[in-house]
Design an enzyme around this catalytic site. Structure first.
Site, PDB file in Angstrom:
ATOM      1  N   SER A 262      24.523 -16.338  49.033  1.00 32.57           N
ATOM      2  CA  SER A 262      23.532 -17.264  49.809  1.00 32.57           C
ATOM      3  C   SER A 262      24.122 -18.703  49.887  1.00 32.57           C
ATOM      4  CB  SER A 262      22.169 -17.152  49.140  1.00 32.57           C
ATOM      5  OG  SER A 262      21.568 -16.115  49.581  1.00 32.57           O
TER       6      SER A 262
ATOM      7  N   ASP B  52      15.964 -18.617  57.420  1.00 39.83           N
ATOM      8  CA  ASP B  52      16.032 -18.483  55.797  1.00 39.83           C
ATOM      9  C   ASP B  52      14.460 -18.804  55.532  1.00 39.83           C
ATOM     10  OD1 ASP B  52      16.645 -19.144  52.959  1.00 39.83           O
ATOM     11  OD2 ASP B  52      18.599 -19.424  53.662  1.00 39.83           O
TER      12      ASP B  52
ATOM     13  N   HIS C 218      15.193 -21.593  48.737  1.00 38.34           N
ATOM     14  CA  HIS C 218      16.321 -21.306  49.159  1.00 38.34           C
ATOM     15  C   HIS C 218      16.805 -21.759  50.603  1.00 38.34           C
ATOM     16  CE1 HIS C 218      19.103 -17.815  50.573  1.00 38.34           C
ATOM     17  NE2 HIS C 218      19.091 -17.744  49.511  1.00 38.34           N
TER      18      HIS C 218
END
Ligand SMILES: *[C@@H]1O[C@H](CO)[C@@H](O)[C@H](O)[C@H]1NC(C)=O
Ligand SMILES: *[C@@H]1O[C@H](CO)[C@@H](O)[C@H](O)[C@H]1NC(C)=O
Ligand SMILES: *[C@@H]1O[C@H](CO)[C@@H](O)[C@H](O)[C@H]1NC(C)=O
Length: 769
Positions: free
Chosen positions: A545, A142, A215
């Site tokens: 996600s 990620d 994220h």
């Protein structure tokens, strides 16, 4: 792609720089270079080489004297990545000993309440002990990690598992003390990115595992963050934030930079994660969709799966359009998104006395109770996209002091709020178009705002257009629990049918992915916009996600409870125990249509980790099964080697069929008889075979079927399966006899094996083509 689209802002900026730089490069070299991943046929290395690296290098030098290898790979493929012109790449692919030359693909990034919602909190006793769980390592590919968060506190965790070979790589704002017994590994991969964009500007991002985006911190803490009491975002969603597998270890592999994620870096990360010794791999990214032998995520996931690592990927945020899935290989667990029973309501009041409910995570001075003028953005703009409140599109004199209605879509939702605020507006109503239906996604807007569904949005616009002096106000709400119905399938969650292999049903499962609270980076504010200077340890965001790491963490729990289970067994347990109805018996809704959702939306259903601990029977799959699947797709030995790195020749005497691939769900494409429009007529019969493995106590299972359509007769043989031993296998066949229906018709059925205690369920999706 709208859901995490605040991220598009920096990407767009970088793209402009990117093309500019290429324009210069073009003039200099005439020919643009791109990155390629070269898959070498290592088992056929010429005898004249004793070292494979020399062989790689010599092959490369034969087409490009100056080219350097960016990475060499060991697990994902035998090979390397490098920069080549298209001509050089073509030349190289024709050489002996080369399996494939795959051009770089750019990928994009696609909770306090979730543990309770999933039934974890109160049933902790059912789950593996912390000692077993702390042996499981979740690798997250990620944007990196913000290691100082309490979510990475390692209090109470024992020594790092002895087999672990990973590292804490150091770099800007990241040193070896950034890792601990919770965050046991952190690496970064930037060579592919830098080859495309030039050196990373350390003023704006850290060339290290440090997460400058948020994220990666969010996904890794969702999967396996430590429990943090008193977490919230501005008071919203307050409670204890914890990952799904609180005692599992986390290893982070940073591949996504402010300008995107590149497949040569992703391949290097998966390669290292396999070597380091992760047990679960979580990839909340998606990109190119192609045949498996040219899809580097599918290739890497195959190798990982073959070595016993479960790979969980996001299904994509391309819904509700059909066939919008990514990451669809059969050895990947493909995760769609649903809602929680939690909401963040606020209330719009109009001058005509009507009230509408919206959602928002706004924190700040509320609007007063007195009504203020309200306008529709389209009517206070000169721009053709004015209704979307794109940057600079609103006319300040027509907006100042008013509430502005903006339509959802196009630019990031939080950006719309900033555009209204900068034009002098004091509030925003964010109205869904038909595309988003009634799906409400809460954001921490810069001004009082309410995101409303299509119906409310249309009603508010009607009021505004039919009234000479329309007025409104927005009242702040808070956090509401127990919202029903829940879950519903998120509108953005990517949908089937599977665009690569229609006979394989995808997505596999849905998990919470809307308004999820988890850890956040200290580098940017909760909206991710450069203008947002707020700092928060937790943020609430949405996307597949977010649902993917839920399943990654739950897979870690299952791995800890059943250390001998294969990735296919874990996936099967999650799928066959998933639920697809509410307590009332009604099917889970699709928020995009307000109608019952289908297996093309939720796959096997919504994940139920407690039931998955004891699935009774599973559909296992071995490497040979996956190879047989590729044979059934008519892959050549060359393509099979390109996908799996194994030397395998399909047995010409065998009749390989995708219909017989041992998957926990059924996708049944049916022929439409030509010239026949619907109803009666030509019938076709297809047969599917499956094998169940007993992972529970001895028991006799009986089959039951429910179907929506009389157009297909379903026959299961045998109807009873008795298992007397652990790991005993029994097969059955399902025969589908169908009448012709108009092309494009879909219908669904459900098959269940039950011993009276456990239910082993499989969705069946029919589509007439
Ligand atoms: C690096 O190490 C030192 C201690 O040696 C520590 O004080 C510092 O905060 C560490 N972290 C970072 C991100 O530099
Ligand atoms: C926008 O302007 C058009 C043209 O003047 C008008 O017909 C319409 O009602 C307005 N819409 C709203 C929502 O104010
Ligand atoms: C593979 O080839 C066989 C024989 O030509 C054909 O019947 C079958 O439909 C093909 N399968 C796929 C998935 O293309």
């Amino acid at each position: 792609m709208e859901i995490l689209s605040f991220r598009l802002f920096p990407i767009v900026l970088l793209l402009l720089i990117f093309s500019h730089k290429y324009a210069i490069a073009d003039k200099k070299h005439q020919q643009t270079k791109g990155t390629y991943i070269i898959h070498m046929d290592k088992s056929n290395m010429p005898a004249s080489f004793d070292d494979h690296l020399n062989w790689y290098d010599s092959s490369l030098k034969s087409v490009s004297g100056a080219a350097e290898m960016l990475y060499t790979y060991k697990y994902v493929v035998d090979g390397f990545s490098t920069r080549l012109t298209a001509q050089e790449a073509e030349l190289l692919e024709k050489q002996p000993g080369i399996l494939s030359v795959i051009p770089e693909v750019r990928y994009e990034l696609h909770t306090t309440r979730t543990p309770e919602f999933l039934g974890l909190g109160k049933r902790d006793a059912l789950f593996p002990t912390s000692i077993k769980l702390s042996e499981v390592i979740v690798g997250v590919v990620d944007t990196g990690v913000w290691p100082e968060l309490k979510s990475f506190d390692d209090t109470g965790l024992g020594p790092i598992p002895s087999g672990w070979k990973g590292l804490c790589e150091t770099g800007k704002n990241f040193n070896s003390s950034s890792c601990n017994r919770k965050l046991i590994g952190a690496r970064f991969f930037s060579k592919g990115y830098e080859a495309a964009f030039g050196p990373i500007d350390e003023k704006t991002e850290s060339k290290s595992p440090r997460d400058d985006d948020g994220h990666g911190t969010h996904t890794s803490t969702t999967a396996a963050g430590s429990a943090v009491p008193g977490a919230s975002l501005f008071g919203y969603a307050s409670g204890t934030a914890r990952g799904m597998a609180t005692q599992a270890r986390v290893a982070t592999y940073k591949v996504c930079w402010l300008g995107g994620c590149f497949s040569s870096d992703i391949a290097a990360a998966v390669d290292k994660a396999i070597e380091d010794g992760v047990n679960i791999l979580s990839l909340s990214i998606g990109g190119g969709l192609s045949d498996y032998y040219r899809d580097i995520v599918a290739i890497g996931a195959f190798k990982a799966t073959a070595l016993g690592i479960l790979v969980s990927c996001s299904a994509g945020n391309g819904g509700p359009s059909p066939e919008s899935l990514t990451n669809v290989a059969p050895w990947i667990t493909t995760v769609g998104a649903g809602t929680l029973d939690r909401d963040f309501p606020d209330y719009v009041s109009l001058g005509n006395g009507k009230k509408y409910t919206g959602v928002s995570l706004y924190k700040g001075k509320p609007l007063s109770d007195s009504l203020v003028p309200i306008v529709y953005a389209r009517n206070v703009s000169d721009s053709s996209s004015g209704n979307l409140c794109t940057t600079g599109s609103l006319i300040p004199t027509k907006v100042s002091g008013k509430i502005v209605i903006c339509d959802r879509g196009g630019n990031p939702r939080v950006e719309k709020g900033i555009v209204v605020k900068e034009a002098g507006g004091i509030g925003m109503i964010l109205a869904n178009s038909e595309y988003y239906g009634e799906e409400l996604v809460a954001d921490s807007h810069a001004l009082p705002a309410a995101a409303v569904g299509q119906k409310s949005g249309d009603a508010i616009k009607n009021y505004v257009s039919s009234n000479p002096n329309p007025v409104a106000t927005i009242a702040v709400g808070g956090t509401q629990l127990g919202v029903q119905p829940s879950p519903v399938v998120a509108a953005f969650s990517s949908r089937g049918p599977n665009p690569v292999t229609p006979k394989l049903l995808k997505p596999d499962i849905v998990a919470p992915g809307v308004n999820i609270l988890a850890g956040w980076t200290g580098a940017v504010g909760p909206t991710g916009l450069l203008t947002d200077t707020r700092h928060v340890p937790f943020n609430i965001i949405s996307g597949t996600s977010m649902s993917c790491p839920h399943v990654s963490g739950l897979a870690a729990l299952l791995k800890a409870a059943h250390s001998g289970w294969s990735p296919a067994t874990i996936k099967s347990a999650l799928m066959t125990t998933a639920y697809r109805t509410y307590k009332s018996g009604e099917i889970i809704q699709d928020v995009a249509t307000g109608q019952p959702a289908t297996p093309f939306d939720y796959g096997a259903g919504h994940v139920d980790p407690v039931a998955a601990l004891d699935p009774g029977l599973v559909y296992d799959a071995t490497v040979e099964d996956y190879l047989g699947f590729l044979c059934a797709l008519n892959y050549s030995s060359f393509q099979i080697k390109g996908t799996t790195s194994s030397d395998f020749t399909c047995d010409s005497r065998k009749n390989y069929r995708v219909e017989d691939f041992n998957y926990p769900s059924f996708a049944v494409p049916l022929e439409t008889a030509s010239g026949k429009k619907g109803g009666s007529g030509a019938s076709a019969t297809v047969k599917y075979t499956r094998t169940l493995t007993n992972v529970g106590t001895p028991a006799t299972y009986k089959v039951s079927l429910s179907s929506q359509t009389p157009a297909v007769k379903i026959l299961v043989q045998p109807e009873t399966l008795s298992f007397s031993k652990l790991n005993e296998k029994k097969s059955y066949t399902v025969t589908f006899a169908s009448s012709s229906m108009p092309s494009g018709t879909t219908s669904f059925a459900h098959l269940e094996w039950s011993d009276g205690k456990r239910i082993v369920g499989s969705p069946i999706a029919f589509s007439w083509i």
